[in-house]
Motif scaffolding. Structure first.
Motif, PDB file in Angstrom:
ATOM      1  N   LEU A   1       0.917  -1.220  -0.430  1.00 21.91           N
ATOM      2  CA  LEU A   1      -0.349  -0.125  -0.237  1.00 21.91           C
ATOM      3  C   LEU A   1       0.988   1.471  -0.004  1.00 21.91           C
ATOM      4  O   LEU A   1       1.885   1.243   0.745  1.00 21.91           O
ATOM      5  N   SER A   2       0.823   2.258  -0.863  1.00 22.64           N
ATOM      6  CA  SER A   2       1.309   3.103  -0.781  1.00 22.64           C
ATOM      7  C   SER A   2       0.360   4.482  -0.327  1.00 22.64           C
ATOM      8  O   SER A   2      -0.557   4.487  -0.964  1.00 22.64           O
ATOM      9  N   VAL A   3       1.002   5.066   0.495  1.00 25.57           N
ATOM     10  CA  VAL A   3       0.606   6.705   0.721  1.00 25.57           C
ATOM     11  C   VAL A   3       1.976   7.600   0.525  1.00 25.57           C
ATOM     12  O   VAL A   3       3.057   8.038   0.952  1.00 25.57           O
TER      13      VAL A   3
ATOM     14  N   THR B   1       5.891   3.214   1.385  1.00 26.48           N
ATOM     15  CA  THR B   1       5.336   2.361   0.538  1.00 26.48           C
ATOM     16  C   THR B   1       5.297   1.441   1.853  1.00 26.48           C
ATOM     17  O   THR B   1       6.440   1.123   2.177  1.00 26.48           O
TER      18      THR B   1
ATOM     19  N   PRO C   1      -3.650   8.983   5.503  1.00 22.14           N
ATOM     20  CA  PRO C   1      -4.465   9.567   4.550  1.00 22.14           C
ATOM     21  C   PRO C   1      -5.582   9.955   5.237  1.00 22.14           C
ATOM     22  O   PRO C   1      -6.045   9.744   6.117  1.00 22.14           O
TER      23      PRO C   1
ATOM     24  N   VAL D   1      -4.292   6.443  -2.509  1.00 25.53           N
ATOM     25  CA  VAL D   1      -4.063   4.950  -2.083  1.00 25.53           C
ATOM     26  C   VAL D   1      -3.434   4.349  -3.328  1.00 25.53           C
ATOM     27  O   VAL D   1      -4.593   4.066  -3.898  1.00 25.53           O
TER      28      VAL D   1
END
Length: 786
Positions: A509-511, A515, A560, A566
């Motif tokens: 999961l990239s915020v 990552t 976030p 995301v």
């Protein structure tokens, strides 16, 4: 004068001891855990893969930085308890006479298996299930069942904290059994397994220890190592990669020690502010009580600067004496704080750590506070003429306000015709600033304890509130995804109803620019059994919506915001989801997505498990039916989970209980100091009344009346102070734990306030005892009573 100085030194010593001991206790816990893990060689990297043999493991030549690498076989299974129920277990195979080089066992009782003494070594958590040396333990894995004698009880750095459900970042001791079994007990089984695999030395894990790998390059080095293990020439099918910092015990302690840090810093910070205020007021009052003497020094020709420096030296001496006493007592505070936490968490034995910097800071803070506190009152006095200073000794302390004199006389006449009680109420108005300062200090002392009590209640009730939102009774996790038809059939066979499936798996999961690996849980948008506690946003709009509900609990980075996008990476593909909500729970690294979206992202066609309610069967029978199926890997019962986690949270919050006791002690010290100063400053008044024939009982009633009036006022003022402290603590803990709402139980709040309140008369006993022993004739000759 001596007794007043002793009271000030007592408060200064409390401040220095709490500051120095509290900050050192943080180092003690962290260093003790690190030392244990290093001593017993906790693996830097653990790689789990499909079962293979030693000959098929890839060669790692050319990779510098690997100190040791050890293959091993670890299989999940079950332990069969004496009450005919089962519990999840991990079976780790070892070799007789050879304690593992990595994840070495610390044998606390019994011995490690030898060729002459073969048997099982159990992890110490199984003692909660009644297993001891000499007993037998029965366990099974796949279709094999075995019974071995327990010959050793051990602690492993790999399982500092154990739990059957690592998704919840709260350990539940005894919920997962860890058994170390000699391979020599299963020679036939190992031979058959080797034949099936066409090799020798069956293994499904590699454990690594690194050396000379700088922390800043460790992640890059591990990625290089993993790339070597999973390249096209390798036969390994990697299932899981577990880094040292991601071990459940290490991860939990890292997060929980944040709580310890916050509570310790709160203890240090709150008590420091309060005790520094007390020190300032107490030293100020001590100097003002010496106004006649200062006036005499001025009359003899001493310059203001000389007088000021002499009192600064007095403050320095008081601060230094109290600071050194506090520093000498700080190891006890260090041990008390660290050992309380270590005992609650069943940590390895502690080694006290001391930091010279904290010792120096602890002394310097109180020395500076005591020295600075004398400046303002001395400057105020030396601005007077010598005659004014000597004549206004009492006036400096007796802030008689003319407009209140009449009100005081009227009030005392209405309340009582008893002279001691009328004099007590009159004194409260005569010394208005002193009265207000005393009430404020008593309120601070009472508010500390009550604030920590409210925080303790809030943590436990917030945890219970999270579980009450769950409408399911049982959750079953499958070993492999199953069709919805099989899932429903298993649910009905176990005697359960209201079947509701879920899907779970891991993805990146990239915020923003960060990552991380997250567990995605696919839930029906209209779920009736699972209702996450949303702190922001709303639920899903549909079962296939590109939406995500994010869990920031126990997170190391800011979450976030609602509406942010995301990026989820799974199976080499990227998916963009919109954040529609934030929720709080006792889990870490989890996010909810709609169930069909989860299937699409992770490529799962069936169900990962199901939630259900009990129908016409009891919990034990339902668990037995589910564990009896080879499809089920884990069964979670909501009631058992809530009970276990609340028990563990109570242990984790032992620090707050300790803070309550420390708060009560500091509050008592503040009250003793405040009441003693209040009484001792009026020595001459008591002496005059005694010379007029008043005995001890009337004077005691007068003091008791003053204490009751000030105590009741302080009691009212302490309530907002308590809520302020609790609000601060809950807000800080919510940043690193789950969201904590403020809950108040009137009974507990009343007890936390009333018990110290009822001790107020006791706090005046030392000063009264001193007053009753004074030389009346000597004191009256000073003629300082108004």
């Amino acid at each position: 004068m001596k007794l007043r100085g002793a009271m000030i030194i007592l408060i200064i010593a409390c401040q220095a001891a709490i500051y120095t001991g509290g900050l050192c206790s943080k180092r003690t816990l962290g260093d003790s855990v690190d030392n244990f893990c290093n001593t017993y060689h906790l693996a830097d990297l653990q790689v789990t893969f499909d079962l293979t043999t030693a000959e098929r493991l890839p060669k790692l030549s050319g990779l510098d930085g690997i100190s040791k690498v050890t293959p091993r076989l670890m299989i999940k299974g079950a332990i069969h308890l004496e009450d005919n129920t089962s519990m999840p277990a991990v079976i780790i195979f070892v070799h007789a006479n050879k304690n593992p080089d990595i994840n070495t066992l610390d044998i606390e009782a019994g011995s490690f298996p030898t060729n002459d003494n073969l048997g099982a070594v159990i992890e110490r958590g199984l003692k909660n299930q009644g297993y001891t040396l000499g007993k037998t333990i029965t366990f099974s894995t796949y279709d094999a069942t075995a019974t071995l004698p327990v010959i050793g009880i051990a602690r492993s750095p790999e399982f500092l904290m154990s739990t059957a459900n690592p998704e919840l970042l709260v350990p539940t001791p005894g919920s997962l059994g860890i058994v170390y079994v000699p391979a020599e007990c299963f020679k036939k089984e190992f031979a058959a397994l080797s034949d099936m695999l066409r090799g020798t030395g069956p293994a499904n894990q590699l454990l690594f220890l690194f050396h000379d790998v700088p922390p800043e390059t460790k992640n890059t080095y591990q990625e290089t190592l993993l790339a070597r293990l999973s390249d096209t020439n390798s036969v390994l099918r990697i299932r899981e990669v577990l880094r040292r910092d991601d071990q459940f015990g290490i991860k939990f302690l890292r997060e929980d020690l944040k709580m310890f840090d916050i509570i310790v810093l709160a203890i240090v910070g709150i008590f420091s502010v309060i005790t520094l205020i007390v020190i300032s007021i107490s030293v100020n009052r001590l100097v003002l009580s010496q106004q006649r003497e200062i006036g005499a020094l001025m009359a003899f020709g001493y310059r203001p600067g000389t007088i000021l420096m002499s009192y600064v030296r007095l403050g320095f001496l008081l601060g230094l004496t109290g600071g050194l006493v506090g520093v000498a007592l700080s190891p006890a505070v260090n041990h008390l704080l660290a050992q309380t936490y270590a005992s609650a968490m069943s940590l390895p034995p502690l080694t006290l750590v001391f930091d010279l910097r904290f010792f120096i800071e602890g002394v310097l803070i109180v020395v500076a506070a005591a020295s600075i506190a004398v400046v303002a009152p001395v400057i105020k006095i030396v601005r007077l003429t010598p005659v004014q200073a000597m004549r206004e000794s009492s006036a400096a302390l007796s802030h008689y306000i003319a407009s209140l004199a009449k009100a005081a006389g009227t009030l005392t006449g209405l309340l009582s015709r008893s002279l001691p009680q009328r004099a007590a109420i009159r004194n409260l108005f005569r010394r208005l600033k002193l009265t207000i300062a005393t009430i404020f200090l008593i309120a601070l002392g009472l508010g500390i304890t009550a604030g920590f009590v409210i925080t303790l209640i809030s943590i436990l009730d917030s945890s219970s509130a999270l579980f009450r939102r769950n409408k399911w009774d049982i959750v079953a996790d499958f070993r492999e995804p199953q069709s919805n038809e099989k899932s429903i059939a298993l649910c009905e066979k176990a005697g359960l109803t209201d079947h509701e499936p879920f899907v779970k798996g891991y993805a990146s999961l990239s915020v923003g620019k960060r990552t991380i690996d997250y567990q995605l849980i696919g839930m029906p948008a209209d779920s009736k059994l699972s209702s996450p506690h949303l702190t922001e946003g709303t639920g899903f709009s549909g079962n296939d919506a590109d939406e995500i509900i994010f869990n920031p609990s126990f997170s190391d980075f800011p979450p976030p915001s609602i509406g942010d996008t995301v990026v989820i990476t799974s199976r080499g593909q990227q998916y963009r989801l919109t954040v529609v909500g934030l929720f709080t729970s006792l889990s870490t690294g989890q996010a909810y997505v709609p169930v069909e979206t989860a299937r699409r992202i992770m490529g799962i066609k069936g169900d990962s498990g199901f939630m259900a309610r009990l129908q016409d069967t009891n919990v034990t029978e339902a668990k037995g039916n589910l564990y009896g199926s080879p499809l089920v890997s884990r069964v979670t019962v909501n009631a058992e989970l809530e009970s276990a986690i609340n028990d563990q949270l109570k242990k984790a919050t032992d620090m707050i209980v300790l803070a309550v006791f420390i708060g009560a002690f500091v509050a008592l010290a503040i009250v003793i100091n405040t009441m003693s100063m209040n009484i001792l400053e009026r020595e001459s008044e008591f002496a005059t009344l005694m010379s007029l024939g008043y005995g001890r009982m009337p004077l005691a009633r007068m003091v008791l009346t003053e204490i009751c009036v000030m105590g009741i006022s302080a009691l009212v003022l302490s309530v907002p102070i308590a809520f302020g402290i609790a609000h601060y603590m809950n807000a800080e803990l919510s940043k690193i734990w789950f969201h904590i709402d403020t809950y108040v139980k009137l009974k507990d709040l009343a007890l936390s306030l009333l018990v110290p309140f009822l001790l107020l008369p006791v706090a005046a006993l030392p000063a009264l005892h001193h007053v009753f022993r004074i030389d009346v004739a000597l004191v009256v000759r000073k003629r300082s009573i108004e």
